[in-house]
Structures are given as structure tokens and as C-alpha cells.
Design an enzyme around this catalytic site. Structure first.
Site, mmCIF file in Angstrom:
data_model
loop_
_atom_site.group_PDB
_atom_site.id
_atom_site.type_symbol
_atom_site.label_atom_id
_atom_site.label_comp_id
_atom_site.label_asym_id
_atom_site.label_seq_id
_atom_site.Cartn_x
_atom_site.Cartn_y
_atom_site.Cartn_z
ATOM 1 N N ASP A 1 0.015 2.926 0.306
ATOM 2 C CA ASP A 1 0.441 4.062 -0.517
ATOM 3 C C ASP A 1 0.435 3.635 -1.976
ATOM 4 O OD1 ASP A 1 0.936 5.767 1.708
ATOM 5 O OD2 ASP A 1 2.826 4.693 2.054
ATOM 6 N N LEU A 2 -0.455 4.201 -2.772
ATOM 7 C CA LEU A 2 -0.671 3.776 -4.147
ATOM 8 C C LEU A 2 0.615 3.823 -4.964
ATOM 9 C CD1 LEU A 2 -2.787 2.928 -6.278
ATOM 10 C CD2 LEU A 2 -3.096 5.364 -6.780
ATOM 11 N N ASP A 3 0.949 2.677 -5.568
ATOM 12 C CA ASP A 3 2.105 2.534 -6.467
ATOM 13 C C ASP A 3 3.426 2.859 -5.781
ATOM 14 O OD1 ASP A 3 0.414 1.806 -8.546
ATOM 15 O OD2 ASP A 3 0.278 3.835 -9.345
ATOM 16 N N GLU A 4 3.488 2.744 -4.462
ATOM 17 C CA GLU A 4 4.719 3.068 -3.748
ATOM 18 C C GLU A 4 5.223 1.916 -2.890
ATOM 19 O OE1 GLU A 4 4.649 6.776 -1.675
ATOM 20 O OE2 GLU A 4 3.781 7.891 -3.330
ATOM 21 N N HIS B 1 2.895 -2.681 -12.620
ATOM 22 C CA HIS B 1 2.562 -1.324 -13.038
ATOM 23 C C HIS B 1 3.214 -1.062 -14.383
ATOM 24 C CE1 HIS B 1 2.234 3.039 -13.199
ATOM 25 N NE2 HIS B 1 1.279 2.927 -12.301
#
EC number: 3.5.1.10
Length: 286
Positions: free
Chosen positions: A228-231, A194
Site C-alpha cells: 500500500d503506497l505510503d501506508e 517520505h
């Protein structure tokens, strides 16, 4: 015949006395030579973590016997464990869209022998990077994705990965949200990069967000993909200082260098079996 292979055992379990003694005693009892041992105790979670490497040159058990023989020890200590062997190279699928910096970096490391994996295929949702795959002699599989066909195309991707016996998926700037089906197929085996120092500036255009905030540090984060997006659990992060003189274009350019090195290091730790996931965090034995 003696094997020159190396075994790696990753363990986590409730912390209690005698853990190191029991595990190393098992290795010693079968004439194994311990090469490396690292451990960590999370006192807040009362959890014990260990990574252990040993030579199999004079080991008295065959590779396919070891895990079963470890089971009584695992049950006694409530251990979660993962056993691997240096001779079993991981098979990696690289997923890409249009940006080439992470792809070229990983392929160059692989070609030079610095990334000890097999890369049997590259998967893309655009044709843009087909020439890069051809240059390195790696089959390129194009899956155009729309809202209407996304689930169908991802099912086809999963089938392809099964056929190729893929172990790990690396999202080398693959600009698609991964579905729960793919995540379930590769739990904690999908690595993402990311272009932001998560949890700051999630979602699209993080450098633009950072520029608008006038940040003095930019960063990149590699993590395992979860629903969970980007988590997902973070594997590696790094940062770079910037100033008011840097434009958005400068931030993007500098950030690409960070993205390459952060993803490469995270993948290196992953393939060398140095990462343990516990809840939504990682223990990384470097």
C-alpha cells in the site's frame, strides 16, 4: 571460549502473567548478564512487547543454539521473536535517483563510524549520483527503468541484492514505486523517507501541496514499505514550523534537513534492533 558478543531478543505475544519472569529466567539459567530490558503492553490489543539485551561473555549456550532452546518458551506463550547479535553487522543497500541529501548524510555517518553497518553497494535508476558513490568508494549499480523494463530490471536488482547478502534496503529518495516482488523479498526491511508528515500530502510534490494549503508545519516520515503506497508502518516522524513568508523553495530546503535526520534515526533504530512491527504499526524502543 567466552564471547564478548551481545544478543538482542525482540518479542511480541498475547499479554499474560509470567512473561518477563520466564524470559529473564531463561537468560539467568544460562549465566547471561542482562544489559537492557524494555517492555510495553498494548491493553487495547492485549499484546505484550519486549526488547532484551544480554552479554554473551559467560553465556553457556553457543550463538547458534539459542534460538532452538528458546522455542519451547515461544510455543508456550505464543511468541513471535527475533534474535540477533551485535557481531552480525547488517548489510545495507542504498537506492537513489537524483537527489543527494539523504545519500550524502548516510554515507557521512557511515564513514565516521556513527552508522554501524556495511554498505556494499548503491543502486540507482539514474547516473547522477555515481560520483558520490565513487567518492566514498562504494560500487554503484545503474539500472535504467522504463515502464517496459521495470519488472525485468527489478528482478535483476533482487538477484544482485541476494548475491551481496543484503539485509536491508534504504530508499534514500529513490523515486520509483517498489514492486510486490521486492517487498516480499525484504518484508519490513525496506525503509523509505517520505517528504511529508504522513498521512497528509501523499504522493508527488507534497511541499507544493503543503504550500497551497498554507500549512504552518511541515514534516518528514520514515516508514517500512508495503504494497500500500505510503501506508507502511511508520518508524519515525519529525516536524518544523514554517510561515506565510516561506516560499515553496524554502519549504523544500527546510524539508531536506528533516528528511535526512528522520531517515537516519529510523535506520539507526532498525539496525540496532529497536523496532517491532505489529499489524501496521510499530513499537520503537528508543
Amino acid at each position: 571460549m567466552a564471547s564478548k558478543d551481545i544478543a538482542t531478543l525482540l518479542i511480541h505475544c498475547p499479554d499474560r502473567p509470567g512473561l518477563v519472569h520466564d524470559v529473564t529466567g531463561f537468560i539467568f539459567s544460562h549465566q547471561g548478564n542482562i544489559i537492557d530490558l524494555q517492555q510495553h503492553i498494548d491493553s487495547e490489543q492485549d499484546a505484550f512487547f519486549m526488547r532484551l539485551e544480554w552479554s554473551l561473555e559467560n553465556f553457556t549456550l553457543e550463538n547458534d543454539e539459542i534460538e532452538a532452546r528458546l522455542q519451547p518458551l515461544a510455543r508456550r506463550h505464543e511468541m513471535q521473536m527475533r534474535l540477533s547479535f551485535a557481531s552480525q553487522r547488517k548489510r545495507i543497500a542504498l537506492f537513489v535517483t537524483k537527489e543527494n541529501h539523504c545519500l550524502y548524510d548516510l554515507l557521512a555517518r557511515h564513514e565516521s563510524g556513527d552508522l554501524p553497518v556495511d554498505i556494499p553497494l548503491i543502486v540507482a535508476n539514474h547516473e547522477t549520483l555515481r560520483p558520490a558513490a565513487e567518492r566514498f568508494g562504494i560500487p554503484f549499480h545503474y539500472f535504467p527503468i522504463t515502464k517496459e523494463n521495470k519488472l525485468e530490471q527489478e528482478a535483476a536488482q533482487i538477484e544482485l541484492l541476494r548475491q551481496q547478502r543484503i539485509d536491508t534496503v534504504v530508499l534514500a529518495r529513490y523515486m520509483q514505486i517498489i514492486s510486490p516482488a521486492m517487498i516480499a523479498e525484504f518484508p519490513h526491511r525496506i525503509l523509505n523517507i517520505h517528504h511529508s508528515f504522513l498521512p497528509a500530502f501523499v504522493g508527488a510534490k507534497p511541499y507544493h501541496q503543503a504550500f497551497q494549503r498554507g500549512v504552518k508545519i511541515i514534516g518528514a516520515t520514515s516508514h517500512y514499505v508495503t504494497a500500500d503506497l505510503d501506508e507502511g508502518p511508520i518508524i519515525h516522524q519529525d516536524v518544523m514550523r514554517v510561515s506565510h513568508e516561506d516560499s515553496v523553495h524554502d519549504l523544500v530546503r527546510l524539508g531536506r534537513d528533516l528528511e535526512k535526520t528522520v531517515l537516519a534515526k529510523a535506520l539507526w533504530w532498525h539496525v540496532r534492533e529497536r523496532v517491532l512491527v505489529f499489524k501496521n504499526k510499530t513499537v520503537v524502543f528508543d
